[in-house]
Write a protein that holds these residues in place. Structure first.
Motif, mmCIF file in Angstrom:
data_model
loop_
_atom_site.group_PDB
_atom_site.id
_atom_site.type_symbol
_atom_site.label_atom_id
_atom_site.label_comp_id
_atom_site.label_asym_id
_atom_site.label_seq_id
_atom_site.Cartn_x
_atom_site.Cartn_y
_atom_site.Cartn_z
ATOM 1 N N TRP A 318 0.848 -1.161 -0.144
ATOM 2 C CA TRP A 318 -0.141 -0.248 -0.060
ATOM 3 C C TRP A 318 1.028 1.374 0.478
ATOM 4 O O TRP A 318 0.488 2.412 -0.672
ATOM 5 C CB TRP A 318 -1.096 -0.010 1.426
ATOM 6 C CG TRP A 318 -1.491 1.866 1.535
ATOM 7 C CD1 TRP A 318 -2.534 1.366 1.005
ATOM 8 C CD2 TRP A 318 -1.322 2.360 1.817
ATOM 9 N NE1 TRP A 318 -2.899 3.010 1.117
ATOM 10 C CE2 TRP A 318 -1.907 3.739 2.806
ATOM 11 C CE3 TRP A 318 -0.100 2.089 3.322
ATOM 12 C CZ2 TRP A 318 -2.380 4.683 3.359
ATOM 13 C CZ3 TRP A 318 -0.111 3.264 4.205
ATOM 14 C CH2 TRP A 318 -1.262 5.003 3.841
ATOM 15 N N SER A 319 1.807 1.048 0.868
ATOM 16 C CA SER A 319 2.825 2.149 0.783
ATOM 17 C C SER A 319 3.513 2.865 -0.272
ATOM 18 O O SER A 319 3.517 4.077 -0.798
ATOM 19 C CB SER A 319 3.777 2.486 2.484
ATOM 20 O OG SER A 319 4.515 3.910 2.299
ATOM 21 N N LYS A 320 3.706 1.570 -0.822
ATOM 22 C CA LYS A 320 4.290 1.575 -2.426
ATOM 23 C C LYS A 320 3.102 2.434 -3.227
ATOM 24 O O LYS A 320 3.747 2.834 -4.582
ATOM 25 C CB LYS A 320 5.176 0.718 -2.609
ATOM 26 C CG LYS A 320 5.488 0.715 -3.893
ATOM 27 C CD LYS A 320 6.473 -1.132 -4.660
ATOM 28 C CE LYS A 320 6.999 -1.194 -5.851
ATOM 29 N NZ LYS A 320 7.163 -2.131 -6.081
ATOM 30 N N MET A 321 2.003 1.568 -3.398
ATOM 31 C CA MET A 321 1.165 2.369 -4.320
ATOM 32 C C MET A 321 0.913 3.755 -3.896
ATOM 33 O O MET A 321 0.945 4.570 -4.877
ATOM 34 C CB MET A 321 0.412 1.654 -3.759
ATOM 35 C CG MET A 321 -1.052 2.003 -5.319
ATOM 36 S SD MET A 321 -2.795 1.521 -3.778
ATOM 37 C CE MET A 321 -3.081 2.842 -2.779
ATOM 38 N N LEU A 322 0.531 4.274 -2.460
ATOM 39 C CA LEU A 322 0.562 5.236 -2.643
ATOM 40 C C LEU A 322 2.001 6.159 -2.963
ATOM 41 O O LEU A 322 1.703 7.074 -3.787
ATOM 42 C CB LEU A 322 1.064 6.038 -0.982
ATOM 43 C CG LEU A 322 -0.160 6.964 -0.894
ATOM 44 C CD1 LEU A 322 -1.424 6.717 -0.972
ATOM 45 C CD2 LEU A 322 -0.179 6.976 0.751
ATOM 46 N N ASP A 323 3.345 6.198 -2.525
ATOM 47 C CA ASP A 323 4.243 6.794 -3.364
ATOM 48 C C ASP A 323 4.607 6.997 -4.993
ATOM 49 O O ASP A 323 4.928 7.964 -5.866
ATOM 50 C CB ASP A 323 5.943 5.896 -3.133
ATOM 51 C CG ASP A 323 5.607 6.106 -1.910
ATOM 52 O OD1 ASP A 323 5.702 6.973 -1.181
ATOM 53 O OD2 ASP A 323 6.773 5.070 -0.822
ATOM 54 N N THR A 324 4.136 5.227 -5.830
ATOM 55 C CA THR A 324 3.598 5.749 -7.444
ATOM 56 C C THR A 324 2.580 6.672 -7.287
ATOM 57 O O THR A 324 3.112 7.257 -8.269
ATOM 58 C CB THR A 324 3.335 4.055 -7.900
ATOM 59 O OG1 THR A 324 4.924 3.199 -7.305
ATOM 60 C CG2 THR A 324 3.345 4.208 -9.026
ATOM 61 N N LEU A 325 1.984 6.769 -6.974
ATOM 62 C CA LEU A 325 0.466 7.385 -7.205
ATOM 63 C C LEU A 325 0.760 8.881 -6.955
ATOM 64 O O LEU A 325 1.185 9.606 -7.544
ATOM 65 C CB LEU A 325 -0.589 7.137 -6.270
ATOM 66 C CG LEU A 325 -1.824 8.860 -6.422
ATOM 67 C CD1 LEU A 325 -2.727 8.551 -7.692
ATOM 68 C CD2 LEU A 325 -2.818 8.118 -5.059
ATOM 69 N N ILE A 326 1.739 8.589 -6.181
ATOM 70 C CA ILE A 326 2.484 10.858 -5.884
ATOM 71 C C ILE A 326 3.438 10.984 -6.759
ATOM 72 O O ILE A 326 3.152 12.278 -7.402
ATOM 73 C CB ILE A 326 2.821 10.907 -4.149
ATOM 74 C CG1 ILE A 326 1.354 10.634 -2.968
ATOM 75 C CG2 ILE A 326 3.672 12.093 -3.767
ATOM 76 C CD1 ILE A 326 2.138 10.732 -2.010
#
Length: 340
Positions: A318-326
């Motif tokens: 999830w944290s990786k997904m958030l970083d990618t989204l940002i």
């Protein structure tokens, strides 16, 4: 009063179970025993799986109840099984629907029980609507005494409630905030939302048990406190002890740049301002009053997690997904500024 909860140890229902027992209700919990730590002392547990219709019928054979509540019915098939199982064996069947079933986007920001049910964006909500329609049809035929309850965003000490977050590892959001890592708020963060503590919900809900005025009715139970999402995340940061580093991203962009299904609840519920008129539950249950402000409730949640470090797990994906989204949002913003 003799009451059966199907489930009864979940995020919302565990607070209701605790209060019901404290009020002297003879409470039975029918579940698989996956959250026994939340069974209140005094409740009687019947082991079984409601999805196994034959097994459930055998486990509950010969038992009748003043009220039956199914906390884990999500599809018309689930409630149809309950109709067959409990017809003639209860004076009241309470179905847990969802305030996300209300019209999206609604015509008025203030939601009442008269607000139409229509959510084209989220299958979960459409299934809840179909359940309501089936149950009310049975009630109108005189064959099933149903009450429908629509919770909105309800949380308790075991939750860190937010919009774009990790469902299985809620502590992940606090972890990012404390590390100074950016979090995402949909839109500009100014749309209104309602967070309801499960202990407040419980006060309204137990007043509906065995209440003849509630038969054939649908009612939502929420807090009267409305906050915008910027205020909600600021309160989470306050409880975590650090001001969140926020990136505002449009809901459409979030949906387009996260895995399928990730933003369904966001698009189908949380992205739309939702403020609730609680006149009906206050009329049915005059003693109901929501008294836990979100800033206090979220502090209780953070304290609980810190007292249970084994529950402070972090969702790396999830944290990786958030970083990618940002990151993708930042690239798009730079390109847009270049062409403008």
């Amino acid at each position: 009063m003799k009451v059966l909860f199907i489930g009864g140890t979940g995020l919302i229902s565990e607070a209701v179970s605790k209060l019901a027992v404290a009020q002297g209700i003879e409470l039975y919990l029918f579940n698989r025993g996956e959250r026994d730590e939340f069974v209140p002392e005094g409740a009687q547990v019947i082991r079984g799986d409601i999805r196994d219709a034959a097994g459930a019928a055998e486990a509950l054979k010969g038992l009748e109840f003043d009220a039956v509540v199914n906390w884990i019915a999500f599809t018309p098939e689930h409630v149809q099984n309950d109709i067959q199982l409990f017809s003639g064996k209860t004076k009241q069947y309470i179905f847990i629907s969802s305030a996300s079933a209300y019209q999206k986007p609604q015509r008025s920001y203030l939601i009442t029980e008269e607000t139409p049910l229509n959510n084209p964006y989220w299958e979960y909500s459409r299934n809840k609507i179909a359940c309501e329609e089936l149950l009310l049809e049975k009630h109108r035929s005189g064959s099933f005494p149903v009450t429908i309850v629509r919770p909105s965003h309800t949380y308790g000490i075991t939750a860190i409630p937010a919009a774009l977050t990790s469902g299985k590892h809620p502590w992940s959001l606090v972890e990012r905030i404390r590390k100074g890592q950016p979090i995402v708020i949909h839109g500009d963060g100014t749309s209104l939302w309602t967070m309801t503590h499960n202990t407040d919900f419980a006060k309204g809900f137990t007043g509906l048990l065995g209440n003849p005025e509630a038969i054939g009715e649908a009612v939502h139970i929420t807090s009267d406190e409305s906050l915008n999402w910027n205020q909600i995340y600021a309160a989470i940061g306050g409880a975590a002890g650090r001001e969140p580093k926020v990136v505002h991203i449009s809901t459409d962009f979030i949906a387009a740049h996260t895995p399928a299904g990730t933003a369904d609840g966001l698009i189908g519920d949380q992205a739309v301002s939702s403020v609730f008129d609680n006149s009906k539950i206050k009329r049915l249950v005059p003693e109901f009053s929501a008294t836990v402000p979100f800033a206090e409730g979220i502090k209780q949640s953070v304290d609980w997690f810190e007292a249970h470090p084994e529950r402070c797990s972090v969702d790396g994906e999830w944290s990786k997904m958030l970083d990618t989204l940002i990151s993708r949002h930042g690239v798009d913003a730079k390109l847009l500024s270049y062409y403008v």
